[in-house]
Every structure is written in structure tokens, then in C-alpha cells.
Design a protein around this motif. Sequence first.
Motif, mmCIF file in Angstrom:
data_model
loop_
_atom_site.group_PDB
_atom_site.id
_atom_site.type_symbol
_atom_site.label_atom_id
_atom_site.label_comp_id
_atom_site.label_asym_id
_atom_site.label_seq_id
_atom_site.Cartn_x
_atom_site.Cartn_y
_atom_site.Cartn_z
ATOM 1 N N LYS A 1 50.170 45.373 42.759
ATOM 2 C CA LYS A 1 48.771 44.981 43.007
ATOM 3 C C LYS A 1 48.349 43.912 42.028
ATOM 4 C CE LYS A 1 46.451 48.462 40.198
ATOM 5 N NZ LYS A 1 45.472 49.541 40.178
ATOM 6 N N ASN A 2 47.504 43.018 42.501
ATOM 7 C CA ASN A 2 46.962 41.931 41.703
ATOM 8 C C ASN A 2 45.989 42.490 40.667
ATOM 9 O OD1 ASN A 2 46.045 39.401 40.811
ATOM 10 N ND2 ASN A 2 44.525 39.262 42.419
ATOM 11 N N VAL A 3 46.205 42.153 39.404
ATOM 12 C CA VAL A 3 45.273 42.504 38.332
ATOM 13 C C VAL A 3 44.881 41.262 37.539
ATOM 14 C CG1 VAL A 3 46.047 44.907 38.116
ATOM 15 C CG2 VAL A 3 47.149 43.138 36.737
ATOM 16 N N ASP A 4 45.063 40.099 38.149
ATOM 17 C CA ASP A 4 44.816 38.808 37.495
ATOM 18 C C ASP A 4 43.469 38.263 37.941
ATOM 19 O OD1 ASP A 4 44.863 36.104 36.620
ATOM 20 O OD2 ASP A 4 47.057 36.143 36.658
ATOM 21 N N TYR A 5 42.463 38.358 37.051
ATOM 22 C CA TYR A 5 41.117 37.885 37.391
ATOM 23 C C TYR A 5 41.051 36.370 37.551
ATOM 24 C CZ TYR A 5 39.303 42.547 36.643
ATOM 25 O OH TYR A 5 39.061 43.901 36.753
ATOM 26 N N GLY A 6 42.049 35.657 37.070
ATOM 27 C CA GLY A 6 42.076 34.208 37.198
ATOM 28 C C GLY A 6 42.718 33.711 38.484
ATOM 29 N N TYR A 7 43.193 34.621 39.328
ATOM 30 C CA TYR A 7 43.848 34.235 40.573
ATOM 31 C C TYR A 7 42.860 34.412 41.725
ATOM 32 C CZ TYR A 7 47.310 34.129 44.339
ATOM 33 O OH TYR A 7 48.016 33.819 45.474
ATOM 34 N N ALA A 8 42.304 33.304 42.181
ATOM 35 C CA ALA A 8 41.233 33.348 43.179
ATOM 36 C C ALA A 8 41.728 33.488 44.618
ATOM 37 C CB ALA A 8 40.382 32.087 43.061
ATOM 38 N N ASP A 9 43.040 33.362 44.858
ATOM 39 C CA ASP A 9 43.557 33.411 46.227
ATOM 40 C C ASP A 9 43.731 34.831 46.758
ATOM 41 O OD1 ASP A 9 43.568 30.672 46.279
ATOM 42 O OD2 ASP A 9 45.710 30.499 45.839
ATOM 43 N N ALA A 10 43.559 35.846 45.915
ATOM 44 C CA ALA A 10 43.651 37.241 46.364
ATOM 45 C C ALA A 10 42.704 38.090 45.520
ATOM 46 C CB ALA A 10 45.076 37.765 46.246
ATOM 47 N N ASP A 11 42.077 39.058 46.157
ATOM 48 C CA ASP A 11 41.172 39.960 45.453
ATOM 49 C C ASP A 11 41.933 40.821 44.450
ATOM 50 O OD1 ASP A 11 38.976 39.097 46.960
ATOM 51 O OD2 ASP A 11 39.265 40.646 48.483
ATOM 52 N N ILE A 12 41.217 41.301 43.444
ATOM 53 C CA ILE A 12 41.789 42.275 42.520
ATOM 54 C C ILE A 12 42.166 43.508 43.347
ATOM 55 C CG2 ILE A 12 41.253 43.841 40.603
ATOM 56 C CD1 ILE A 12 41.711 40.949 39.764
ATOM 57 N N GLY A 13 43.374 43.992 43.126
ATOM 58 C CA GLY A 13 43.858 45.139 43.886
ATOM 59 C C GLY A 13 44.652 44.776 45.126
ATOM 60 N N HIS A 14 44.680 43.481 45.477
ATOM 61 C CA HIS A 14 45.461 43.048 46.649
ATOM 62 C C HIS A 14 46.921 43.453 46.447
ATOM 63 C CE1 HIS A 14 46.862 40.523 49.970
ATOM 64 N NE2 HIS A 14 47.844 40.161 49.158
ATOM 65 N N ILE A 15 47.533 44.002 47.482
ATOM 66 C CA ILE A 15 48.916 44.473 47.402
ATOM 67 C C ILE A 15 49.877 43.400 47.919
ATOM 68 C CG2 ILE A 15 50.574 46.203 48.220
ATOM 69 C CD1 ILE A 15 48.505 47.389 46.331
ATOM 70 N N SER B 1 55.803 35.613 40.124
ATOM 71 C CA SER B 1 55.866 34.198 40.490
ATOM 72 C C SER B 1 55.681 34.085 41.996
ATOM 73 C CB SER B 1 57.225 33.603 40.099
ATOM 74 O OG SER B 1 57.379 33.629 38.707
ATOM 75 N N LEU B 2 54.773 33.199 42.393
ATOM 76 C CA LEU B 2 54.482 32.991 43.810
ATOM 77 C C LEU B 2 54.884 31.577 44.228
ATOM 78 C CD1 LEU B 2 50.942 34.617 43.931
ATOM 79 C CD2 LEU B 2 53.073 35.598 44.795
ATOM 80 N N PRO B 3 55.373 31.414 45.452
ATOM 81 C CA PRO B 3 55.745 30.080 45.931
ATOM 82 C C PRO B 3 54.535 29.132 45.904
ATOM 83 C CG PRO B 3 56.417 31.775 47.503
ATOM 84 C CD PRO B 3 55.581 32.445 46.461
ATOM 85 N N GLY B 4 54.742 27.924 45.439
ATOM 86 C CA GLY B 4 53.691 26.921 45.422
ATOM 87 C C GLY B 4 52.687 27.078 44.303
ATOM 88 N N ARG B 5 52.895 28.026 43.417
ATOM 89 C CA ARG B 5 51.974 28.232 42.289
ATOM 90 C C ARG B 5 52.769 28.085 40.998
ATOM 91 N NH1 ARG B 5 47.086 30.285 40.707
ATOM 92 N NH2 ARG B 5 47.125 31.515 38.815
ATOM 93 N N PRO B 6 52.358 27.163 40.119
ATOM 94 C CA PRO B 6 53.131 26.913 38.895
ATOM 95 C C PRO B 6 53.094 28.062 37.885
ATOM 96 C CG PRO B 6 51.143 25.591 38.890
ATOM 97 C CD PRO B 6 51.208 26.259 40.236
ATOM 98 N N ASP B 7 51.985 28.787 37.818
ATOM 99 C CA ASP B 7 51.845 29.874 36.848
ATOM 100 C C ASP B 7 51.930 31.225 37.551
ATOM 101 O OD1 ASP B 7 51.348 28.086 34.706
ATOM 102 O OD2 ASP B 7 49.256 27.916 35.354
ATOM 103 N N PRO B 8 52.648 32.184 36.967
ATOM 104 C CA PRO B 8 52.711 33.517 37.567
ATOM 105 C C PRO B 8 51.376 34.242 37.404
ATOM 106 C CG PRO B 8 53.864 33.499 35.472
ATOM 107 C CD PRO B 8 53.442 32.079 35.750
ATOM 108 N N ILE B 9 51.178 35.279 38.201
ATOM 109 C CA ILE B 9 49.957 36.086 38.122
ATOM 110 C C ILE B 9 50.310 37.473 37.590
ATOM 111 C CG2 ILE B 9 48.856 34.829 40.003
ATOM 112 C CD1 ILE B 9 49.339 37.352 41.759
ATOM 113 N N ALA B 10 49.323 38.143 36.988
ATOM 114 C CA ALA B 10 49.510 39.490 36.455
ATOM 115 C C ALA B 10 49.389 40.511 37.580
ATOM 116 C CB ALA B 10 48.474 39.779 35.378
#
Length: 64
Positions: free
Chosen positions: A36-50, A13-22
Motif C-alpha cells: 500500500k502507498n504510504v508516500d504523501y508526496g506521490y499525488a498519482d495514487a491515494d494513501i492506502g492505494h494497493i 520503483s514505478l515505470p516512468g517515475r524517477p524516484d521510488p515511492i514509500a
Amino acid sequence: MGLSYLARDWLLSLPGRPDPIAVQIVEATPQQLRVKNVDYGYADADIGHIFVLDVPAAGQLHPR
């Protein structure tokens, strides 16, 4: 079961975002978690972002 539960996908869960990311846990210490980000639907960070989370990460990280 051991530590195998750490290898599965988690929801962050991230501040200001209603849905959590994988995310996946890549490092865990008594002081912090690195995930690391593995959520392809989350455009605010690249896949693999720590993301670095302070421990305890209660309320931020949930099993998927």
C-alpha cells in the motif's frame, strides 16, 4: 529477526517515475505481493492505494 522486516517501509520503483515511492507490505504470497502507498508526496495514487506485484519483485522493491 523472523518476518519483522516485512513490517517496515519499503521503496517501490514505478515505470516512468524517477524516484521510488514509500510503501508497506500488506500481503505476501508465493505468487504476489500486495503493497500500500504510504508516500504523501506521490499525488498519482491515494494513501492506502494497493499495488499488486508479481513475485519475484526484484528491481522494483527495496528496503527503505
